[in-house]
Design an enzyme around this catalytic site. Sequence first.
Site, mmCIF file in Angstrom:
data_model
loop_
_atom_site.group_PDB
_atom_site.id
_atom_site.type_symbol
_atom_site.label_atom_id
_atom_site.label_comp_id
_atom_site.label_asym_id
_atom_site.label_seq_id
_atom_site.Cartn_x
_atom_site.Cartn_y
_atom_site.Cartn_z
ATOM 1 N N LYS A 1 0.833 -1.217 0.000
ATOM 2 C CA LYS A 1 0.000 0.000 0.000
ATOM 3 C C LYS A 1 0.862 1.259 0.000
ATOM 4 O O LYS A 1 0.646 2.177 -0.782
ATOM 5 C CB LYS A 1 -0.905 0.052 1.247
ATOM 6 C CG LYS A 1 -1.861 -1.094 1.392
ATOM 7 C CD LYS A 1 -2.718 -0.950 2.641
ATOM 8 C CE LYS A 1 -1.930 -0.960 3.953
ATOM 9 N NZ LYS A 1 -1.243 -2.236 4.233
ATOM 10 N N ARG B 1 -9.175 1.319 8.729
ATOM 11 C CA ARG B 1 -8.791 -0.062 8.989
ATOM 12 C C ARG B 1 -9.883 -0.829 9.718
ATOM 13 O O ARG B 1 -9.702 -2.017 9.997
ATOM 14 C CB ARG B 1 -7.524 -0.072 9.860
ATOM 15 C CG ARG B 1 -6.249 -0.402 9.109
ATOM 16 C CD ARG B 1 -5.139 -0.419 10.127
ATOM 17 N NE ARG B 1 -3.963 -1.121 9.697
ATOM 18 C CZ ARG B 1 -2.918 -0.552 9.109
ATOM 19 N NH1 ARG B 1 -2.937 0.723 8.827
ATOM 20 N NH2 ARG B 1 -1.866 -1.274 8.811
ATOM 21 N N ARG C 1 11.484 -6.004 4.649
ATOM 22 C CA ARG C 1 11.211 -4.560 4.611
ATOM 23 C C ARG C 1 12.188 -3.817 5.515
ATOM 24 O O ARG C 1 12.486 -4.236 6.627
ATOM 25 C CB ARG C 1 9.776 -4.270 5.074
ATOM 26 C CG ARG C 1 9.525 -2.783 5.269
ATOM 27 C CD ARG C 1 8.078 -2.401 5.173
ATOM 28 N NE ARG C 1 7.248 -2.894 6.253
ATOM 29 C CZ ARG C 1 5.928 -2.680 6.317
ATOM 30 N NH1 ARG C 1 5.307 -1.998 5.371
ATOM 31 N NH2 ARG C 1 5.245 -3.153 7.327
ATOM 32 N N ARG D 1 11.419 -2.579 11.283
ATOM 33 C CA ARG D 1 10.458 -2.080 12.273
ATOM 34 C C ARG D 1 10.191 -3.128 13.336
ATOM 35 O O ARG D 1 10.120 -4.315 13.031
ATOM 36 C CB ARG D 1 9.136 -1.720 11.563
ATOM 37 C CG ARG D 1 9.138 -0.326 10.972
ATOM 38 C CD ARG D 1 8.001 -0.086 10.023
ATOM 39 N NE ARG D 1 6.715 -0.623 10.448
ATOM 40 C CZ ARG D 1 5.602 -0.543 9.709
ATOM 41 N NH1 ARG D 1 5.634 0.044 8.533
ATOM 42 N NH2 ARG D 1 4.479 -1.057 10.139
ATOM 43 N N ARG E 1 -0.695 -9.358 13.212
ATOM 44 C CA ARG E 1 -1.248 -8.281 12.382
ATOM 45 C C ARG E 1 -2.102 -8.835 11.245
ATOM 46 O O ARG E 1 -3.101 -8.231 10.864
ATOM 47 C CB ARG E 1 -0.120 -7.410 11.824
ATOM 48 C CG ARG E 1 0.486 -6.530 12.905
ATOM 49 C CD ARG E 1 1.832 -5.997 12.527
ATOM 50 N NE ARG E 1 1.768 -5.055 11.434
ATOM 51 C CZ ARG E 1 2.808 -4.718 10.677
ATOM 52 N NH1 ARG E 1 3.983 -5.283 10.885
ATOM 53 N NH2 ARG E 1 2.678 -3.839 9.735
HETATM 54 P P1 ADP Z 1 1.583 -1.561 7.350
HETATM 55 O O1 ADP Z 1 2.522 -0.748 6.502
HETATM 56 O O2 ADP Z 1 2.164 -2.845 7.737
HETATM 57 O O3 ADP Z 1 0.226 -1.714 6.753
HETATM 58 P P2 ADP Z 1 1.186 0.767 9.007
HETATM 59 O O4 ADP Z 1 2.437 1.525 8.953
HETATM 60 O O5 ADP Z 1 0.058 1.220 8.142
HETATM 61 O O6 ADP Z 1 1.478 -0.773 8.712
HETATM 62 O O7 ADP Z 1 0.661 0.662 10.498
HETATM 63 C C1 ADP Z 1 1.491 0.206 11.536
HETATM 64 C C2 ADP Z 1 0.663 0.075 12.796
HETATM 65 O O8 ADP Z 1 0.117 1.358 13.144
HETATM 66 C C3 ADP Z 1 -0.550 -0.840 12.693
HETATM 67 O O9 ADP Z 1 -0.220 -2.195 12.910
HETATM 68 C C4 ADP Z 1 -1.448 -0.270 13.799
HETATM 69 O O10 ADP Z 1 -1.003 -0.668 15.090
HETATM 70 C C5 ADP Z 1 -1.187 1.232 13.681
HETATM 71 N N1 ADP Z 1 -2.159 1.861 12.758
HETATM 72 C C6 ADP Z 1 -1.883 2.456 11.569
HETATM 73 N N2 ADP Z 1 -3.003 2.923 10.994
HETATM 74 C C7 ADP Z 1 -4.036 2.611 11.839
HETATM 75 C C8 ADP Z 1 -5.442 2.804 11.805
HETATM 76 N N3 ADP Z 1 -6.062 3.396 10.771
HETATM 77 N N4 ADP Z 1 -6.151 2.348 12.865
HETATM 78 C C9 ADP Z 1 -5.581 1.746 13.907
HETATM 79 N N5 ADP Z 1 -4.272 1.515 13.987
HETATM 80 C C10 ADP Z 1 -3.486 1.935 12.962
HETATM 81 P P1 ADP Z 2 2.288 -1.781 3.221
HETATM 82 O O1 ADP Z 2 2.296 -0.279 3.209
HETATM 83 O O2 ADP Z 2 1.060 -2.356 2.564
HETATM 84 O O3 ADP Z 2 2.518 -2.353 4.563
HETATM 85 P P2 ADP Z 2 4.866 -1.605 1.832
HETATM 86 O O4 ADP Z 2 4.591 -0.710 0.678
HETATM 87 O O5 ADP Z 2 5.622 -1.058 2.959
HETATM 88 O O6 ADP Z 2 3.486 -2.291 2.317
HETATM 89 O O7 ADP Z 2 5.592 -2.914 1.257
HETATM 90 C C1 ADP Z 2 6.024 -3.968 2.117
HETATM 91 C C2 ADP Z 2 7.403 -4.458 1.680
HETATM 92 O O8 ADP Z 2 7.312 -5.129 0.422
HETATM 93 C C3 ADP Z 2 8.417 -3.334 1.485
HETATM 94 O O9 ADP Z 2 9.687 -3.831 1.864
HETATM 95 C C4 ADP Z 2 8.360 -3.042 -0.002
HETATM 96 O O10 ADP Z 2 9.609 -2.522 -0.485
HETATM 97 C C5 ADP Z 2 8.073 -4.428 -0.594
HETATM 98 N N1 ADP Z 2 7.197 -4.392 -1.770
HETATM 99 C C6 ADP Z 2 6.177 -3.526 -2.042
HETATM 100 N N2 ADP Z 2 5.567 -3.840 -3.209
HETATM 101 C C7 ADP Z 2 6.198 -4.935 -3.687
HETATM 102 C C8 ADP Z 2 6.028 -5.772 -4.861
HETATM 103 N N3 ADP Z 2 5.055 -5.527 -5.776
HETATM 104 N N4 ADP Z 2 6.849 -6.824 -5.001
HETATM 105 C C9 ADP Z 2 7.813 -7.085 -4.068
HETATM 106 N N5 ADP Z 2 8.027 -6.356 -2.950
HETATM 107 C C10 ADP Z 2 7.229 -5.292 -2.748
#
Ligand code: ADP
Ligand code: ADP
Length: 214
Positions: free
Chosen positions: A13, A88, A127, A160, A171
């Site tokens: 995302k 979420r 990541r 992280r 998660r």
């Molecule tokens: P990811 O990139 O793995 O999707 P995020 O960076 O979006 O993770 O979020 C990391 C953590 O921050 C989540 O696991 C949650 O604990 C918190 N968080 C982020 N956005 C929200 C939201 N909209 N509602 C509740 N918790 C959130």
């Molecule tokens: P989210 O915001 O949904 O948690 P991220 O954008 O942070 O996800 O992506 C999670 C991990 O996967 C990061 O290390 C990113 O560089 C890698 N990644 C993202 N998109 C792709 C893809 N299409 N193929 C392989 N790796 C990816």
Amino acid sequence: MKIIMLGAPGAGKGTQAKKIAEKYGIPHISTGDIFRANIKNGTELGKKAKTYMDQGLLVPDELTCDLVVDRIGQPDAAKGYVLDGFPRTIPQAECLTDALNRLGSSIDYAIDVDVPDEAIVTRMSGRRACLKCGATYHIVYAAPVKEGICDKCGESLVLRDDDKPETVQKRLTVYHEQTQPLIDYYTKQGVLKTVDGTKDLNDVFAEIVSILGE
Ligand code: ADP
Ligand code: ADP
Ligand code: ZN
């Protein structure tokens, strides 16, 4: 253009949201980045959020909704935005719908980046994040020029705390229970678009551009 990114943690995302923000000239609003910035700065919100984030749980809706409603009301968001990591939960989606309704507005696209759970665990363990500027890398699929260093700002990259395998499993469970129902919610609003997130990240982006238009 008002866009929401849906998808499991690690689906890509953030990666896609940054590319969308750049191409279409709209702000990228990530609740995860906002919480991590608050943790780094030692704010009250950061202290509260950290206790949930470290356990792989969602931060309570009350702490999240107002923050986003306030952010999307800022002048730079007037022409649109890409929301990454929000909503979420169903209550968060309702809070957003209500806030937009009050302005006579609504979401244009909810893009679901679809990746099966098996692929998620590999992605997360590779990541690497920059906690200074929010950039994200992957040790195999999106490596920085210099190992362990952020291309954009020179800060050291970290794994992280919540990307350790035990927390990732939690998660994913939370995602299926609380976030996946949003797919139905936005399907009913007629704005859901699904993209295949297992493809190369540039191919995923091309699919998104074909939806949003050049
Ligand atoms: P990811 O990139 O793995 O999707 P995020 O960076 O979006 O993770 O979020 C990391 C953590 O921050 C989540 O696991 C949650 O604990 C918190 N968080 C982020 N956005 C929200 C939201 N909209 N509602 C509740 N918790 C959130
Ligand atoms: P989210 O915001 O949904 O948690 P991220 O954008 O942070 O996800 O992506 C999670 C991990 O996967 C990061 O290390 C990113 O560089 C890698 N990644 C993202 N998109 C792709 C893809 N299409 N193929 C392989 N790796 C990816
Ligand atoms: Zn950086």
